[in-house]
Every structure is written in C-alpha cells, then in structure tokens.
Write a protein that holds these residues in place. Structure first.
Motif, PDB file in Angstrom:
ATOM      1  N   ASN A 191       3.608   3.132   2.870  1.00 32.42           N
ATOM      2  CA  ASN A 191       5.011   3.425   2.583  1.00 32.42           C
ATOM      3  C   ASN A 191       5.314   4.920   2.665  1.00 32.42           C
ATOM      4  OD1 ASN A 191       5.720   0.709   2.045  1.00 32.42           O
ATOM      5  ND2 ASN A 191       4.814   0.887   0.021  1.00 32.42           N
ATOM      6  N   GLU A 243       0.828  -1.194   0.000  1.00 34.29           N
ATOM      7  CA  GLU A 243       0.000   0.000   0.000  1.00 34.29           C
ATOM      8  C   GLU A 243       0.870   1.254   0.000  1.00 34.29           C
ATOM      9  OE1 GLU A 243      -3.046  -0.130   2.997  1.00 34.29           O
ATOM     10  OE2 GLU A 243      -3.651  -2.157   2.416  1.00 34.29           O
ATOM     11  N   GLU A 244       0.673   2.095  -0.991  1.00 33.30           N
ATOM     12  CA  GLU A 244       1.510   3.287  -1.158  1.00 33.30           C
ATOM     13  C   GLU A 244       1.430   4.247   0.022  1.00 33.30           C
ATOM     14  OE1 GLU A 244       3.832   4.062  -3.431  1.00 33.30           O
ATOM     15  OE2 GLU A 244       3.517   2.061  -4.271  1.00 33.30           O
TER      16      GLU A 244
END
Length: 133
Positions: A18, A14-15
């Motif tokens: 991050n 999941e961006e």
C-alpha cells in the motif's frame, strides 16, 4: 491461477504494498507486470526513487512470477541481486519479471524496472524457493 485484480485485493493486507502504491496489471504463468506512481514519500534526498522502494517492487514482481507457476502455493525470496542503472524519477514506473529457469524447489527469475520513458533503470536476477501443493 489468480488474476491481477484478485492479487491486488489480496496484497492490500500488506502495508509496504500500500505504501508504494503497487498495482499488478498482468499475471501469466512465469510472468508478472506491476506499476506504481512517483510520490515524494518514495524518494531519497535529491528527489529520485529510493533504492529500497525499487528493490521491494522488484521483489513483489519476482515473487508473483514464481507464484504463478503450476501447483505453487507459496514462495520465498532466497536471493535478489539488483543493478541500479539509472535514477528513477519519471513515473509511472513499470516492473516486469520473468521466470528463466524452473526447478522443483528453486526458480530463477529476471526482473526489469522502467521509468515512464521506457528507460531500463534497474535489472535484477533472483532465486526463489517454491512450495508446491
């Protein structure tokens, strides 16, 4: 139950996870604890943590506290009300979530966000719907 290390590895997909730099430190039945560091990319004008970042971290913590319950395969946030109490600018930050009421489908969770000095900077109350095996 999934370990904190396994959860961190899974959520790397999941961006937003991050981008914020979240790391879960502890997962127990009905409880989660995560940390993340201060970074300028997470701030609003004035150098304090953006409210959306705080909300997202609190949502992650609450979601994983819900997911840690018996036989839960997935969960979705229904509502999360956040009170921002103090500016968050001194990291690393800690977010803790604890289930306070568990129904068959709806779970109520309290979430707290602290700065490096252990000041309570945000408090939330949320509900999650859980999908069980």
């Amino acid at each position: 139950m999934i370990t904190a290390e396994e959860l961190n590895e899974l959520l790397k997909q999941e961006e937003i996870f991050n981008f914020i730099g979240i790391k879960f430190e502890r997962i127990e039945k009905g409880y989660s604890r995560l940390t993340f560091n201060y970074h300028e990319r997470l701030t609003r004008i004035g150098g304090i943590l953006h409210g959306g970042v705080i909300f997202s971290a609190m949502d992650y913590a609450g979601s994983m506290a819900a997911r840690s319950l018996d036989n839960v395969k997935d969960e979705v946030t229904v509502e999360l009300k956040v009170n921002f109490l103090k500016p968050m600018k001194d990291g690393p930050f800690v977010v803790e979530a604890k289930v306070i009421n568990e129904g068959k489908r709806i779970v109520t969770i309290e979430v707290w966000a602290y700065d490096r000095n252990k000041n309570l900077c945000a408090k939330a109350l949320g509900t999650w719907v859980v999908y069980r095996f």
